[in-house]
Design a protein around this motif. Structure first.
Motif, PDB file in Angstrom:
ATOM      1  N   LEU A  61       0.825  -1.204   0.000  1.00  0.00           N
ATOM      2  CA  LEU A  61       0.000   0.000   0.000  1.00  0.00           C
ATOM      3  C   LEU A  61       0.863   1.259   0.000  1.00  0.00           C
ATOM      4  O   LEU A  61       0.611   2.197  -0.763  1.00  0.00           O
ATOM      5  CB  LEU A  61      -0.937   0.000   1.216  1.00  0.00           C
ATOM      6  N   TRP A  62       1.877   1.274   0.840  1.00  0.00           N
ATOM      7  CA  TRP A  62       2.763   2.436   0.912  1.00  0.00           C
ATOM      8  C   TRP A  62       3.555   2.617  -0.379  1.00  0.00           C
ATOM      9  O   TRP A  62       3.706   3.745  -0.860  1.00  0.00           O
ATOM     10  CB  TRP A  62       3.690   2.323   2.125  1.00  0.00           C
ATOM     11  N   VAL A  63       4.038   1.531  -0.960  1.00  0.00           N
ATOM     12  CA  VAL A  63       4.813   1.624  -2.211  1.00  0.00           C
ATOM     13  C   VAL A  63       3.930   2.129  -3.350  1.00  0.00           C
ATOM     14  O   VAL A  63       4.335   3.017  -4.112  1.00  0.00           O
ATOM     15  CB  VAL A  63       5.468   0.266  -2.558  1.00  0.00           C
ATOM     16  N   ILE A  64       2.726   1.569  -3.481  1.00  0.00           N
ATOM     17  CA  ILE A  64       1.808   2.034  -4.525  1.00  0.00           C
ATOM     18  C   ILE A  64       1.506   3.522  -4.344  1.00  0.00           C
ATOM     19  O   ILE A  64       1.494   4.289  -5.310  1.00  0.00           O
ATOM     20  CB  ILE A  64       0.520   1.188  -4.531  1.00  0.00           C
ATOM     21  N   SER A  65       1.301   3.943  -3.114  1.00  0.00           N
ATOM     22  CA  SER A  65       1.023   5.360  -2.846  1.00  0.00           C
ATOM     23  C   SER A  65       2.232   6.231  -3.157  1.00  0.00           C
ATOM     24  O   SER A  65       2.079   7.355  -3.643  1.00  0.00           O
ATOM     25  CB  SER A  65       0.597   5.547  -1.388  1.00  0.00           C
ATOM     26  N   PHE A  66       3.424   5.729  -2.891  1.00  0.00           N
ATOM     27  CA  PHE A  66       4.637   6.487  -3.191  1.00  0.00           C
ATOM     28  C   PHE A  66       4.850   6.593  -4.702  1.00  0.00           C
ATOM     29  O   PHE A  66       5.224   7.656  -5.211  1.00  0.00           O
ATOM     30  CB  PHE A  66       5.851   5.818  -2.532  1.00  0.00           C
ATOM     31  N   ILE A  67       4.616   5.524  -5.423  1.00  0.00           N
ATOM     32  CA  ILE A  67       4.838   5.509  -6.873  1.00  0.00           C
ATOM     33  C   ILE A  67       3.828   6.392  -7.599  1.00  0.00           C
ATOM     34  O   ILE A  67       4.192   7.211  -8.441  1.00  0.00           O
ATOM     35  CB  ILE A  67       4.771   4.071  -7.427  1.00  0.00           C
ATOM     36  N   PHE A  68       2.546   6.230  -7.288  1.00  0.00           N
ATOM     37  CA  PHE A  68       1.499   6.914  -8.053  1.00  0.00           C
ATOM     38  C   PHE A  68       1.074   8.250  -7.453  1.00  0.00           C
ATOM     39  O   PHE A  68       0.411   9.030  -8.127  1.00  0.00           O
ATOM     40  CB  PHE A  68       0.291   5.995  -8.222  1.00  0.00           C
ATOM     41  N   ARG A  69       1.389   8.505  -6.204  1.00  0.00           N
ATOM     42  CA  ARG A  69       1.122   9.783  -5.543  1.00  0.00           C
ATOM     43  C   ARG A  69      -0.321  10.276  -5.679  1.00  0.00           C
ATOM     44  O   ARG A  69      -0.582  11.377  -6.165  1.00  0.00           O
ATOM     45  CB  ARG A  69       2.070  10.850  -6.045  1.00  0.00           C
ATOM     46  N   PRO A  70      -1.287   9.470  -5.234  1.00  0.00           N
ATOM     47  CA  PRO A  70      -2.681   9.930  -5.319  1.00  0.00           C
ATOM     48  C   PRO A  70      -2.949  11.008  -4.272  1.00  0.00           C
ATOM     49  O   PRO A  70      -2.207  11.152  -3.308  1.00  0.00           O
ATOM     50  CB  PRO A  70      -3.475   8.660  -4.982  1.00  0.00           C
ATOM     51  N   THR A  71      -4.033  11.753  -4.471  1.00  0.00           N
ATOM     52  CA  THR A  71      -4.471  12.652  -3.410  1.00  0.00           C
ATOM     53  C   THR A  71      -5.083  11.791  -2.312  1.00  0.00           C
ATOM     54  O   THR A  71      -5.517  10.660  -2.557  1.00  0.00           O
ATOM     55  CB  THR A  71      -5.525  13.654  -3.912  1.00  0.00           C
ATOM     56  N   GLU A  72      -5.141  12.318  -1.110  1.00  0.00           N
ATOM     57  CA  GLU A  72      -5.719  11.537  -0.013  1.00  0.00           C
ATOM     58  C   GLU A  72      -7.204  11.272  -0.271  1.00  0.00           C
ATOM     59  O   GLU A  72      -7.714  10.204   0.064  1.00  0.00           O
ATOM     60  CB  GLU A  72      -5.494  12.205   1.350  1.00  0.00           C
ATOM     61  N   LYS A  73      -7.887  12.223  -0.895  1.00  0.00           N
ATOM     62  CA  LYS A  73      -9.310  12.047  -1.181  1.00  0.00           C
ATOM     63  C   LYS A  73      -9.523  10.932  -2.196  1.00  0.00           C
ATOM     64  O   LYS A  73     -10.377  10.057  -2.001  1.00  0.00           O
ATOM     65  CB  LYS A  73      -9.910  13.359  -1.698  1.00  0.00           C
ATOM     66  N   SER A  74      -8.744  10.937  -3.282  1.00  0.00           N
ATOM     67  CA  SER A  74      -8.918   9.890  -4.289  1.00  0.00           C
ATOM     68  C   SER A  74      -8.536   8.528  -3.724  1.00  0.00           C
ATOM     69  O   SER A  74      -9.216   7.529  -3.982  1.00  0.00           O
ATOM     70  CB  SER A  74      -8.126  10.193  -5.565  1.00  0.00           C
ATOM     71  N   LEU A  75      -7.471   8.463  -2.925  1.00  0.00           N
ATOM     72  CA  LEU A  75      -7.074   7.185  -2.342  1.00  0.00           C
ATOM     73  C   LEU A  75      -8.144   6.678  -1.377  1.00  0.00           C
ATOM     74  O   LEU A  75      -8.494   5.492  -1.396  1.00  0.00           O
ATOM     75  CB  LEU A  75      -5.718   7.293  -1.642  1.00  0.00           C
ATOM     76  N   ALA A  76      -8.687   7.552  -0.557  1.00  0.00           N
ATOM     77  CA  ALA A  76      -9.735   7.136   0.391  1.00  0.00           C
ATOM     78  C   ALA A  76     -10.950   6.594  -0.351  1.00  0.00           C
ATOM     79  O   ALA A  76     -11.492   5.534   0.010  1.00  0.00           O
ATOM     80  CB  ALA A  76     -10.128   8.311   1.290  1.00  0.00           C
ATOM     81  N   LEU A  77     -11.381   7.286  -1.398  1.00  0.00           N
ATOM     82  CA  LEU A  77     -12.526   6.821  -2.185  1.00  0.00           C
ATOM     83  C   LEU A  77     -12.232   5.481  -2.853  1.00  0.00           C
ATOM     84  O   LEU A  77     -13.088   4.592  -2.892  1.00  0.00           O
ATOM     85  CB  LEU A  77     -12.911   7.861  -3.235  1.00  0.00           C
ATOM     86  N   LEU A  78     -11.021   5.322  -3.367  1.00  0.00           N
ATOM     87  CA  LEU A  78     -10.646   4.058  -4.008  1.00  0.00           C
ATOM     88  C   LEU A  78     -10.571   2.923  -2.992  1.00  0.00           C
ATOM     89  O   LEU A  78     -11.003   1.800  -3.282  1.00  0.00           O
ATOM     90  CB  LEU A  78      -9.313   4.204  -4.736  1.00  0.00           C
TER      91      LEU A  78
END
Length: 185
Positions: A61-78
Motif C-alpha cells: 500500500l505504501w509503495v503504490i502510494s509512493f509511486i502513483f502519488r494519489p491525493t488523499e481524497k482519491s485514495l480514500a474513495l478508491l
C-alpha cells in the motif's frame, strides 16, 4: 502530509484488526455475511492472517502510494470503493473466507496504471500488461508457494482478479464519465 496521515490511519486500522476480538468480528466470511453481518464485506480487506501478511500488504500500500502519488481524497474513495467491490464480487467465487489487502492492492495498481496510460503515459501500458499477466499467471499456475507459507493461508487469487477488474472499471468510468465538479477530482 494528509496522504501520510491517511496511510498511517489505514495501517493502524489494519494493525488493530489483528487482535481479538476484532479479528474474528471483521474477516470476510460468506455464511456470516449472509446471516446479516454486512460490515464484513468491507472489513475483510483490512484483516490479515498474520503479521507477515499484514506487513507485506501494508508495504504494498505504501509503495503504490509512493509511486502513483494519489491525493488523499482519491485514495480514500478508491480504498472504500474497491474494497466493497471485492467484498461483493467474492460471492462469485467458491471462497468461504477471505482476509487481506492484496485484492485491494491489485485494484489500486490497476486503477493508477490504466489512468496513467489513458492520460498519455505510454510506458504505463507495460504496468497494465504486467498486472494482467500476474493475475492470469496466478489463476492458471497458482500463487507462489513461498507466499502461501509466509501468510499461512491459501492466496485468494480470485480477490486479486476482482480487485484488478474493479480498478480497471473505475479508471474507465473516471476517464469516460468525468464528474461535472472537476474540483472534487
Amino acid at each position: 502530509m494528509r496522504l501520510f496521515l491517511l496511510l498511517m490511519t489505514v495501517s493502524l486500522l489494519c494493525l488493530g484488526l489483528q487482535f481479538e476480538p476484532l479479528a474474528s468480528l471483521t474477516n470476510w466470511q460468506r455464511d456470516l455475511i449472509l446471516d446479516g453481518q454486512w460490515w464484513r464485506i468491507l472489513s475483510g480487506n483490512f484483516t490479515h492472517t498474520n503479521f507477515a501478511h499484514l506487513a507485506m500488504n501494508l508495504a504494498g500500500l505504501w509503495v503504490i502510494s509512493f509511486i502513483f502519488r494519489p491525493t488523499e481524497k482519491s485514495l480514500a474513495l478508491l480504498l472504500i470503493t474497491i474494497s466493497l467491490a471485492i467484498g461483493v464480487l467474492n460471492f462469485l467465487s467458491d471462497m468461504n473466507g477471505y482476509v487481506g489487502l492484496s485484492g485491494l492492492l491489485h485494484g489500486l495498481f490497476a486503477y493508477f496504471a490504466l489512468q496513467e496510460s489513458l492520460n498519455g503515459r505510454k510506458s504505463s501500458w507495460l504496468l497494465v500488461i504486467g498486472v494482467i499477466a500476474k493475475v492470469t499467471w496466478e489463476l492458471t499456475m497458482g500463487a507462489s508457494q513461498s507466499t502461501v507459507e509466509l501468510i499461512n493461508a491459501r492466496v485468494a487469487v480470485e480477490a486479486h482478479l476482482f480487485g484488478m477488474l474493479s480498478g480497471f472499471m473505475l479508471a474507465l468510468i473516471v476517464r469516460f464519465f468525468p464528474s461535472r465538479n472537476k474540483s472534487a477530482a
